[in-house]
Scaffold this motif. Structure first.
Motif, PDB file in Angstrom:
ATOM      1  N   ILE A  81      38.675  26.569  27.030  1.00  0.00           N
ATOM      2  CA  ILE A  81      39.729  26.073  27.421  1.00  0.00           C
ATOM      3  C   ILE A  81      40.503  26.763  28.133  1.00  0.00           C
ATOM      4  O   ILE A  81      40.699  28.160  27.944  1.00  0.00           O
ATOM      5  N   ILE A  82      41.108  26.573  29.359  1.00  0.00           N
ATOM      6  CA  ILE A  82      42.186  27.441  29.968  1.00  0.00           C
ATOM      7  C   ILE A  82      43.592  26.720  29.915  1.00  0.00           C
ATOM      8  O   ILE A  82      43.755  25.625  30.675  1.00  0.00           O
ATOM      9  N   PRO A  83      44.332  27.204  28.866  1.00  0.00           N
ATOM     10  CA  PRO A  83      45.628  26.252  28.724  1.00  0.00           C
ATOM     11  C   PRO A  83      46.557  26.317  29.847  1.00  0.00           C
ATOM     12  O   PRO A  83      46.418  27.328  30.514  1.00  0.00           O
ATOM     13  N   GLN A  84      47.605  25.716  29.625  1.00  0.00           N
ATOM     14  CA  GLN A  84      48.683  25.573  30.732  1.00  0.00           C
ATOM     15  C   GLN A  84      49.475  26.796  30.819  1.00  0.00           C
ATOM     16  O   GLN A  84      49.706  27.479  29.686  1.00  0.00           O
ATOM     17  N   GLU A  85      49.323  27.419  31.888  1.00  0.00           N
ATOM     18  CA  GLU A  85      50.277  28.781  31.996  1.00  0.00           C
ATOM     19  C   GLU A  85      49.502  29.946  31.410  1.00  0.00           C
ATOM     20  O   GLU A  85      50.149  30.714  31.185  1.00  0.00           O
ATOM     21  N   ALA A  86      48.357  29.820  30.971  1.00  0.00           N
ATOM     22  CA  ALA A  86      47.350  31.035  30.642  1.00  0.00           C
ATOM     23  C   ALA A  86      47.265  32.101  31.714  1.00  0.00           C
ATOM     24  O   ALA A  86      47.038  31.824  32.783  1.00  0.00           O
ATOM     25  N   ARG A  87      47.457  33.424  31.177  1.00  0.00           N
ATOM     26  CA  ARG A  87      47.454  34.155  31.884  1.00  0.00           C
ATOM     27  C   ARG A  87      46.234  35.441  31.056  1.00  0.00           C
ATOM     28  O   ARG A  87      46.452  35.453  29.924  1.00  0.00           O
ATOM     29  N   PRO A  88      45.640  36.163  32.063  1.00  0.00           N
ATOM     30  CA  PRO A  88      44.730  37.207  31.291  1.00  0.00           C
ATOM     31  C   PRO A  88      45.513  38.303  31.039  1.00  0.00           C
ATOM     32  O   PRO A  88      46.683  38.595  31.608  1.00  0.00           O
ATOM     33  N   ILE A  89      44.814  39.010  29.973  1.00  0.00           N
ATOM     34  CA  ILE A  89      45.390  40.412  29.686  1.00  0.00           C
ATOM     35  C   ILE A  89      45.525  41.202  30.880  1.00  0.00           C
ATOM     36  O   ILE A  89      44.645  41.504  31.575  1.00  0.00           O
ATOM     37  N   LEU A 145      40.464  33.533  35.231  1.00  0.00           N
ATOM     38  CA  LEU A 145      40.350  32.593  33.993  1.00  0.00           C
ATOM     39  C   LEU A 145      38.981  31.607  34.347  1.00  0.00           C
ATOM     40  O   LEU A 145      38.421  31.103  33.315  1.00  0.00           O
TER      41      LEU A 145
END
Lengths: 305, 256
Positions: A81-89, A145
């Motif tokens: 899953i790539i959630p809404q508004e996810a950002r990588p570290i 992502l």
């Protein structure tokens, strides 16, 4: 065999208001299905339930035949899953982001390295391999992502608004990545506000409103559910119309056959209105089916015939 | 080219342990080496209090100041997981992505806790080195000191993570982390002797001061009555167990 099957999924957070009211849907292998609907329609709630993050109040969700509600640990190997508004570290490199995610997904170090290389090559991320993520644009971060999801070899991938806030070039690069995911055999459940995105990518679109699926079908099928093959948009305070239309404030979207679009436009211009005419798009059909996006104000669907 | 996760082949414990180490590698080692300013920042409060105690108290307070610095550093970095946990969950959605992996909440928490230990290790090494060089501690003291620091690390980091899962806005996380660090690290007798308090047993309430009391006693820096040290050890063990159970059963992972 269906990859994702949801039957009668209900969700309430406070016991009074329903975020989902009996959602049913199915997604097959190597298919992209899109949840389309206004803000607060229940898209993200459904994705969170199907991806085992949130428990439904009632209903069934199966992923490749496994009950995702009762046995979440058995379906988690099958999904990403790539959630809404996810950002990588931000302080890790592109390669480290993909590699570490694969280790967390349970890949051996050798497989994780190979799959990370493969995904970077497929999504043209090799030039950025050693670049720390805070140095990348929003579009490239999103692509990283998607690369993580691609490399995970999941059978079902959830992408919650993967292109929100991106410029058109970045969006297209994410679209290419999604097409690559589908080619790899994964089923994808996408949520988006961009109807153009749904039209371009989806095999099937589920229009969701007030917690329930109100229409489903291919973009072409949904397009055919709104009358006519053209749309005339006119701006005015009060307009008596015989043609089917949706009113959004002082904006009228009138659904007509292209043969009469010209004459109607001329007539409306003669009445002092600002008018545009064009071929009907999926967005027009969705507005018709929803009766107007809720957050754009009160809408009336009708015909004065 | 395709690969498959080794779900079946890898034992459950190995998978979880490796997941924890990956989290610690990212949030501990990579973060520390690439953003050393955070390392310096986490040392600021413990080092400044320790230095002040030593400057104003003189050589006789060197031992107690350094022991307080070590205890506070572990405690501050442990409860600091309120910030890390909330940031990863609310801002990056990293925790949400990890839900679709074999990682359990305990392994994730352990990974974050290990990363706080990685962050603390340079400061601890320096302060322990000075204590050993000045003759305050010897290898014979290693076991009780290590046990006390381990229990303190477990308590503070599990508590920090559990609280982080209940926060709805990251801005609260930094504030709560700072308040907890202050309360646990300075209100209780971390940098001074517990016997200064009217009720010395209050030192057992905070895991940071409990660890400090045990290390002060083990190193001979302070001479406490044995019941007080036993109370501190018992309290610290119970808190470590309680906060670990809280992280396992009360932290929010899959939501209702």
């Amino acid at each position: 065999m269906s990859v994702l099957t949801a039957r009668g999924v209900y969700k309430t957070y406070d016991g009074r208001r329903w975020a989902l009211r009996g959602v049913d849907l199915e997604i097959g292998k190597a298919r992209i299905a899109t949840l389309l609907g206004p803000n607060g329609a229940g898209k993200t709630t459904f994705v969170r339930i199907a991806s085992t993050e949130l428990l439904p109040t009632k209903g069934e969700v199966e992923i490749l035949g496994v009950d995702a509600v009762r046995h979440p640990s058995r379906v988690r190997p099958l999904i990403s899953i790539i959630p809404q508004e996810a950002r990588p570290i931000s302080f890790i490199t592109v390669w480290e982001a993909i590699y570490s995610y694969l280790l967390l997904k349970g890949f051996s170090r050798g497989d994780a390295k190979r799959m990370a290389e493969w995904a970077m090559e497929r999504l043209s991320l090799e030039p950025y391999r050693g670049t720390q993520l805070f140095n990348l644009s929003g579009g490239l971060k999103r692509r990283v992502l998607v690369a993580m999801a691609l490399a995970s070899n999941a059978s079902l991938i959830f992408l919650d608004e993967p292109t929100v806030g991106l410029d058109i070039i970045s969006r297209r690069s994410v679209w290419d990545a999604l097409a690559e995911l589908r080619r790899s055999g994964a089923a994808i459940l996408l949520t988006t506000h961009y109807v153009e995105e749904a039209e371009l990518l989806s095999d099937e679109v589920f229009i969701i409103d007030s917690g329930t699926v109100i229409r489903r079908g291919s973009p072409k099928e949904l397009l055919s559910l709104a009358p006519g093959d053209a749309v005339v948009e006119a701006y005015g305070d009060s307009l008596e119309l015989d043609e089917p239309h949706v009113r959004l404030g002082n904006r009228y979207i009138i659904y007509v056959d292209s043969a009469v679009a010209g004459s109607l436009s001329t007539e409306l211009i003669g009445r002092g209105m600002t008018v545009t005419a064009r071929r009907k798009a999926l967005e027009d059909a969705v507005i018709y089916l929803l009766g107007g996006w809720r957050d754009e104000g009160e809408a009336e669907v009708g015909s004065d015939e | 080219m395709r690969g498959r996760p080794r779900w079946a082949a890898m034992s459950r414990i190995t998978t979880q342990l490796r997941g924890s180490l990956v989290i610690a590698w990212i949030n501990g080692w990579l973060a520390m080496t690439r953003m050393p300013v955070w390392l310096a920042s986490s040392l600021t409060a413990p080092a400044s209090i320790a230095l002040m105690i030593i400057f104003f108290g003189g050589y006789q307070y060197l031992g107690i100041g350094l022991i307080g610095g070590i205890s506070m550093l572990i405690g501050v970095n442990g409860v600091g997981l309120v910030g890390d946990g909330a940031f990863y969950r609310l801002e990056l959605k990293f925790q949400n992505m990890l839900i679709a992996t074999p990682l359990t909440p305990v392994s994730y928490t352990l990974g974050l806790a290990l990363s706080s230990l990685v962050y603390s290790s340079p400061g601890i090494a320096v302060m322990l080195g000075v204590l050993a060089y000045m003759g305050f501690i010897t290898p014979l003291d290693a076991a009780p000191i290590a046990a006390a620091l381990f229990a303190e690390w477990l308590s503070s980091s599990m508590l920090g993570f559990t609280i982080s899962t209940y926060l709805r806005d990251t801005r609260y996380a930094w504030a709560i982390g700072n308040i907890m660090g202050f309360a646990l690290g300075t209100l209780f007798p971390v940098f001074y002797r517990a016997t200064i308090l009217p009720i010395p047993y209050l030192a057992a309430v905070s895991p940071v001061s409990a660890a400090s009391v045990i290390i002060q006693y083990a190193s001979g820096v302070s001479h406490y009555a044995e019941p007080l040290v036993l109370a501190a050890a018992l309290s610290l063990s119970l808190q470590a167990a309680l906060f670990t159970l809280m992280a396992m059963y009360k932290s929010k992972w899959r939501s209702d």
